[in-house]
Enzyme design. Sequence first.
Site, PDB file in Angstrom:
ATOM      1  N   ARG A 183      -0.954  -0.513  -7.978  1.00  0.00           N
ATOM      2  CA  ARG A 183      -0.783   0.339  -9.162  1.00  0.00           C
ATOM      3  C   ARG A 183       0.589   0.999  -9.103  1.00  0.00           C
ATOM      4  NH1 ARG A 183      -1.607   5.326  -7.014  1.00  0.00           N
ATOM      5  NH2 ARG A 183      -2.878   5.411  -5.103  1.00  0.00           N
TER       6      ARG A 183
ATOM      7  N   ASP B 267       2.483  -2.034  -4.342  1.00  0.00           N
ATOM      8  CA  ASP B 267       1.109  -1.512  -4.475  1.00  0.00           C
ATOM      9  C   ASP B 267       0.455  -2.155  -5.692  1.00  0.00           C
ATOM     10  OD1 ASP B 267      -0.155   1.350  -3.070  1.00  0.00           O
ATOM     11  OD2 ASP B 267      -1.238   0.394  -4.725  1.00  0.00           O
TER      12      ASP B 267
ATOM     13  N   TYR C  38     -15.472   0.230   7.784  1.00  0.00           N
ATOM     14  CA  TYR C  38     -14.050   0.518   8.052  1.00  0.00           C
ATOM     15  C   TYR C  38     -13.734   0.290   9.529  1.00  0.00           C
ATOM     16  CZ  TYR C  38      -9.862   3.505   8.527  1.00  0.00           C
ATOM     17  OH  TYR C  38      -8.612   4.008   8.808  1.00  0.00           O
TER      18      TYR C  38
ATOM     19  N   LYS D 169     -11.501  -2.640  11.250  1.00  0.00           N
ATOM     20  CA  LYS D 169     -10.322  -2.299  12.051  1.00  0.00           C
ATOM     21  C   LYS D 169     -10.430  -2.909  13.450  1.00  0.00           C
ATOM     22  CE  LYS D 169      -7.816   0.035   9.132  1.00  0.00           C
ATOM     23  NZ  LYS D 169      -6.514  -0.508   8.685  1.00  0.00           N
TER      24      LYS D 169
ATOM     25  N   GLY E 156       0.853  -1.198   0.000  1.00  0.00           N
ATOM     26  CA  GLY E 156       0.000   0.000   0.000  1.00  0.00           C
ATOM     27  C   GLY E 156       0.880   1.236   0.000  1.00  0.00           C
TER      28      GLY E 156
HETATM   29  C1  VAH Z   1     -10.604   8.246   7.653  1.00  0.00           C
HETATM   30  N1  VAH Z   1      -8.388   9.251   7.621  1.00  0.00           N
HETATM   31  O1  VAH Z   1     -11.050   9.391   7.695  1.00  0.00           O
HETATM   32  C2  VAH Z   1      -9.131   8.044   8.010  1.00  0.00           C
HETATM   33  C3  VAH Z   1      -8.938   7.840   9.492  1.00  0.00           C
HETATM   34  C4  VAH Z   1      -9.575   8.537  11.807  1.00  0.00           C
HETATM   35  C5  VAH Z   1      -9.809   8.725  10.360  1.00  0.00           C
HETATM   36  O2  VAH Z   1      -9.056   6.512   9.864  1.00  0.00           O
HETATM   37  O3  VAH Z   1     -11.287   7.285   7.335  1.00  0.00           O
END
Ligand code: VAH
Length: 315
Positions: free
Chosen positions: A37, A35, A143, A147, A9
């Site tokens: 790309r 990466d 996300y 995580k 990445g």
């Molecule tokens: C986002 N920049 O905005 C990332 C980050 C805490 C924010 O994980 O998704």
Amino acid sequence: MTEKILIIGSNGQIGTELVTELRKNYGEANVVACDIRRPDYDMKNSGPFEFVNVLDKDNLTAIYQKYKPTQVYLLAALLSATGEQNPKLAWDLNMNGLLNVLDFSLEFGTKRVYWPSSIAVFGPNSPKQQTPQFCTMDPNTVYGISKLAGERWCEYYFCKYGLDVRSIRYPGLISWKAMPGGGTTDYAIHIFHDALKKGSYASFLSAETELPMMYMDDAIRGTIELMEAPAEKISIRSSYNFAGMSFNPEDLAAEIRKHLPNFKLHYKENDPRQQIANSWPQSIDDSVAKKDWQWQPEFNLEKLTLAMLTNLRKG
Ligand code: VAH
């Protein structure tokens, strides 16, 4: 033993700067930018680059066999806003990408693995101010869910298999070298570009939306300090709370006006990223990182604003 480091990445906002810093520390030939790309700029000319798709096990096998990496940084992920537009891809990349790297690192004897988490692991019922290392965590973005699950897998691979995997819960990261991709905190980067180009910016987060933030130089330094700390000092094997500063768009605009007095800040309504930001903490307690590996931020809002404007003006 010579270190051989993969940055998977490497074209991203963090990867771009991590490759440069690690090449200074370990030598260009020993840090492989990876990466899906080609690099947007001359990273390829300053050291090895490999096309890597972290979901392609044959591709990963070839790369691990070729380099026998002593360290792997896995940065490839879909961030919060993009992840909500493509939930299944976000889960697949963020989760299966991590599991592939954990398994290949075990198989090939990688000494240390780094994987970034985020304050996105906290949710509406987490404490908003000085959010502690351990508390209720009910993320409501794919996300954040990926995580939080990833943190649990990292701790599992350490406890069950002894894999030395380390992680930091990044706040919003502010940088000028590479544009961000799909984050909720990215307003705090775009504002600088527009302030210089147009003298104004329309924020997609409201005036009172306070979020934990950090200048990229601090994030890169802290990440490397964590990776170079003796294993016996690391007490957290999920992911460390990590803090720089907290501010809202009005705070940032006021600091920008010290340099650009006529800067005007407007607000867009009903952006989906507002709901994401509302679910996150406003400030983070990173006392465990400070105690375990002597973490100390160096940039506050004043220094961040000066650094961003100075570097962007150089063009
Ligand atoms: C986002 N920049 O905005 C990332 C980050 C805490 C924010 O994980 O998704």
